[in-house]
Scaffold this active site. Sequence first.
Site, PDB file in Angstrom:
ATOM      1  N   GLU A  90      -2.419   4.383 -16.863  1.00 22.79           N
ATOM      2  CA  GLU A  90      -1.985   5.772 -16.997  1.00 22.79           C
ATOM      3  C   GLU A  90      -0.947   6.117 -15.940  1.00 22.79           C
ATOM      4  OE1 GLU A  90      -5.437   8.379 -15.582  1.00 22.79           O
ATOM      5  OE2 GLU A  90      -6.455   6.548 -16.214  1.00 22.79           O
ATOM      6  N   CYS A 103       3.818   9.697 -11.002  1.00 21.60           N
ATOM      7  CA  CYS A 103       2.769   8.994 -10.262  1.00 21.60           C
ATOM      8  C   CYS A 103       2.468   7.735 -11.072  1.00 21.60           C
ATOM      9  CB  CYS A 103       1.543   9.902 -10.157  1.00 21.60           C
ATOM     10  SG  CYS A 103       0.119   9.093  -9.403  1.00 21.60           S
ATOM     11  N   GLY A 157      -4.953   1.659  -8.760  1.00 19.05           N
ATOM     12  CA  GLY A 157      -4.598   0.428  -8.063  1.00 19.05           C
ATOM     13  C   GLY A 157      -4.219   0.650  -6.621  1.00 19.05           C
ATOM     14  N   GLU A 158      -4.260  -0.459  -5.871  1.00 18.38           N
ATOM     15  CA  GLU A 158      -3.864  -0.430  -4.462  1.00 18.38           C
ATOM     16  C   GLU A 158      -2.513  -1.155  -4.362  1.00 18.38           C
ATOM     17  OE1 GLU A 158      -4.508   0.806  -1.392  1.00 18.38           O
ATOM     18  OE2 GLU A 158      -2.858  -0.506  -0.811  1.00 18.38           O
ATOM     19  N   SER A 189       1.187   5.079  -1.312  1.00 19.45           N
ATOM     20  CA  SER A 189      -0.108   5.427  -0.732  1.00 19.45           C
ATOM     21  C   SER A 189      -0.999   4.197  -0.665  1.00 19.45           C
ATOM     22  CB  SER A 189      -0.768   6.511  -1.601  1.00 19.45           C
ATOM     23  OG  SER A 189      -2.033   6.843  -1.095  1.00 19.45           O
ATOM     24  N   SER A 212      -4.443   6.715   3.221  1.00 12.91           N
ATOM     25  CA  SER A 212      -5.674   7.397   2.804  1.00 12.91           C
ATOM     26  C   SER A 212      -6.711   7.247   3.906  1.00 12.91           C
ATOM     27  CB  SER A 212      -6.190   6.774   1.501  1.00 12.91           C
ATOM     28  OG  SER A 212      -5.197   6.884   0.516  1.00 12.91           O
ATOM     29  N   LEU A 213      -6.832   8.267   4.721  1.00  9.92           N
ATOM     30  CA  LEU A 213      -7.698   8.192   5.897  1.00  9.92           C
ATOM     31  C   LEU A 213      -9.129   8.632   5.553  1.00  9.92           C
ATOM     32  CD1 LEU A 213      -7.040   7.308   8.803  1.00  9.92           C
ATOM     33  CD2 LEU A 213      -6.913   9.715   9.408  1.00  9.92           C
ATOM     34  N   HIS A 214      -9.262   9.877   5.145  1.00  8.94           N
ATOM     35  CA  HIS A 214     -10.497  10.444   4.604  1.00  8.94           C
ATOM     36  C   HIS A 214     -11.693  10.523   5.557  1.00  8.94           C
ATOM     37  CE1 HIS A 214      -8.178  10.321   1.016  1.00  8.94           C
ATOM     38  NE2 HIS A 214      -8.531   9.140   0.586  1.00  8.94           N
ATOM     39  N   ASN A 288     -11.300  15.590  -6.075  1.00  5.21           N
ATOM     40  CA  ASN A 288     -11.413  15.809  -7.515  1.00  5.21           C
ATOM     41  C   ASN A 288     -12.790  15.359  -7.943  1.00  5.21           C
ATOM     42  OD1 ASN A 288      -8.952  16.750  -8.902  1.00  5.21           O
ATOM     43  ND2 ASN A 288      -8.024  15.008  -7.859  1.00  5.21           N
ATOM     44  N   CYS A 331      -6.835  10.395 -10.576  1.00  2.14           N
ATOM     45  CA  CYS A 331      -6.786   8.922 -10.670  1.00  2.14           C
ATOM     46  C   CYS A 331      -7.820   8.294 -11.579  1.00  2.14           C
ATOM     47  CB  CYS A 331      -7.001   8.308  -9.294  1.00  2.14           C
ATOM     48  SG  CYS A 331      -5.890   8.896  -8.078  1.00  2.14           S
TER      49      CYS A 331
HETATM   50  N1  SAH Z   1      -4.995   2.833  -3.565  1.00  2.10           N
HETATM   51  C1  SAH Z   1      -4.091   3.741  -2.955  1.00  2.10           C
HETATM   52  C2  SAH Z   1      -3.355   4.650  -3.923  1.00  2.10           C
HETATM   53  C3  SAH Z   1      -4.079   5.215  -5.102  1.00  2.10           C
HETATM   54  S1  SAH Z   1      -5.095   6.607  -4.905  1.00  2.10           S
HETATM   55  C4  SAH Z   1      -4.800   4.551  -1.880  1.00  2.10           C
HETATM   56  O1  SAH Z   1      -5.983   4.357  -1.681  1.00  2.10           O
HETATM   57  O2  SAH Z   1      -4.153   5.319  -1.192  1.00  2.10           O
HETATM   58  C5  SAH Z   1      -4.119   7.934  -4.340  1.00  2.10           C
HETATM   59  C6  SAH Z   1      -4.886   8.907  -3.457  1.00  2.10           C
HETATM   60  O3  SAH Z   1      -5.889   9.616  -4.191  1.00  2.10           O
HETATM   61  C7  SAH Z   1      -5.617   8.222  -2.325  1.00  2.10           C
HETATM   62  O4  SAH Z   1      -5.475   8.977  -1.150  1.00  2.10           O
HETATM   63  C8  SAH Z   1      -7.052   8.252  -2.799  1.00  2.10           C
HETATM   64  O5  SAH Z   1      -7.954   8.106  -1.740  1.00  2.10           O
HETATM   65  C9  SAH Z   1      -7.111   9.587  -3.476  1.00  2.10           C
HETATM   66  N2  SAH Z   1      -8.215   9.791  -4.405  1.00  2.10           N
HETATM   67  C10 SAH Z   1      -8.840   8.904  -5.212  1.00  2.10           C
HETATM   68  N3  SAH Z   1      -9.811   9.491  -5.906  1.00  2.10           N
HETATM   69  C11 SAH Z   1      -9.830  10.781  -5.542  1.00  2.10           C
HETATM   70  C12 SAH Z   1     -10.627  11.910  -5.899  1.00  2.10           C
HETATM   71  N4  SAH Z   1     -11.623  11.809  -6.771  1.00  2.10           N
HETATM   72  N5  SAH Z   1     -10.320  13.085  -5.303  1.00  2.10           N
HETATM   73  C13 SAH Z   1      -9.319  13.200  -4.421  1.00  2.10           C
HETATM   74  N6  SAH Z   1      -8.540  12.182  -4.043  1.00  2.10           N
HETATM   75  C14 SAH Z   1      -8.805  10.988  -4.592  1.00  2.10           C
END
Ligand code: SAH
Length: 343
Positions: A90, A103, A157-158, A189, A212-214, A288, A331
């Site tokens: 997608e 995206c 994907g990464e 990302s 993507s730190l989180h 999300n 995603c």
């Molecule tokens: N694999 C890469 C890029 C794809 S995801 C990465 O990890 O960065 C793109 C961004 O969306 C990343 O920051 C990921 O952590 C975030 N993401 C994935 N699922 C999510 C969700 N359910 N809610 C919010 N952000 C999400």
Amino acid sequence: MENIYDLTLNDLKLWMKDNKESEFRAKQVMDWLYKGINSFNEMKNIPKSLAEKLEDNFKFYLPKVVHEYTSKADGTKKILLALEDNNLIECVIMKYKHGNSICVSTQVGCRMGCKFCASTLDGRVRNLSNGEILSQLIVAENLTKERISNIVLMGSGEPLDNYDNVVKFLEIVNATYGFNIGQRHITLSTCGIVPKIKDLADRKMQITLALSLHATTDERRKSIMPIANKYSLKEILEACRYYIDKTGRRVTFEYALVKGVNDSLEDARDLARLLKGMLCHVNLIPVNEIKENHFKKTEAEEVKAFSKVLNDYGIEATVRREMGSDINAACGQLRRSYIETQK
Ligand code: SAH
């Protein structure tokens, strides 16, 4: 037969050489390729004999549009594509005042295993070729009849787990023979694959790195992102500093806010301390919600308070606007829900 969209200019030059053709023909072919043409015979300055040879060796393969959803709320388009081997991917087209953004996905599925993400639930099926990544742009422009001016590698994907193909993709979208999209209009990302971040830095491109730190501690990060078992926050931040050093670019830190998990004001202060002094920007993303897990998003008021703490510490922060929420634009959600309805 090889897909012509998988080749960079250099690849085609090598092919010309191997096939006893003049190298300059490669540039001529490339200059036609992304101008809405789908056969070599339409390339007017190419000798017929060469066009035939190319026809015998390459195909113009584009994935099929299985579904196209348009958000009533903001015009965001989500496209579900079927690849040659019937795998589904997608991509999302977002309309902004400053132009259209796409995206793109870089893999079918993902093997990173982030707990909150829908793309990774069934693991990685395979990498996309650079042509398959690129074809998302071609299909998007064909569908909308509008130019794409910004790219984010934030679909399924990464990207750094498919490094070579992603680098080729970046080369073609940036090239004048390709899409001529400036590197500053491209964001990659990653969940934080340290050696590849350094590799990318050494290429000294001007693309934006989004990390993507989180989470602000290794322990917390490990509980939601398995990749944290491999690379520590210290190593990741060091790689980001290296990227900034080499490229002069500001790094974006993505921070998905999950209610009760990483969204306290104390977390905000920890985040600010962690990033202090870095050329960076924080993108806060209220998570999300997906039906496959229990993560709940942080309320708008608390997101604001979190953001304010960062600002008070001198760190710029923005809250990601939710786009296309009425069409499952997060995603991996679309592919999953489609596969489920087909079962
Ligand atoms: N694999 C890469 C890029 C794809 S995801 C990465 O990890 O960065 C793109 C961004 O969306 C990343 O920051 C990921 O952590 C975030 N993401 C994935 N699922 C999510 C969700 N359910 N809610 C919010 N952000 C999400």
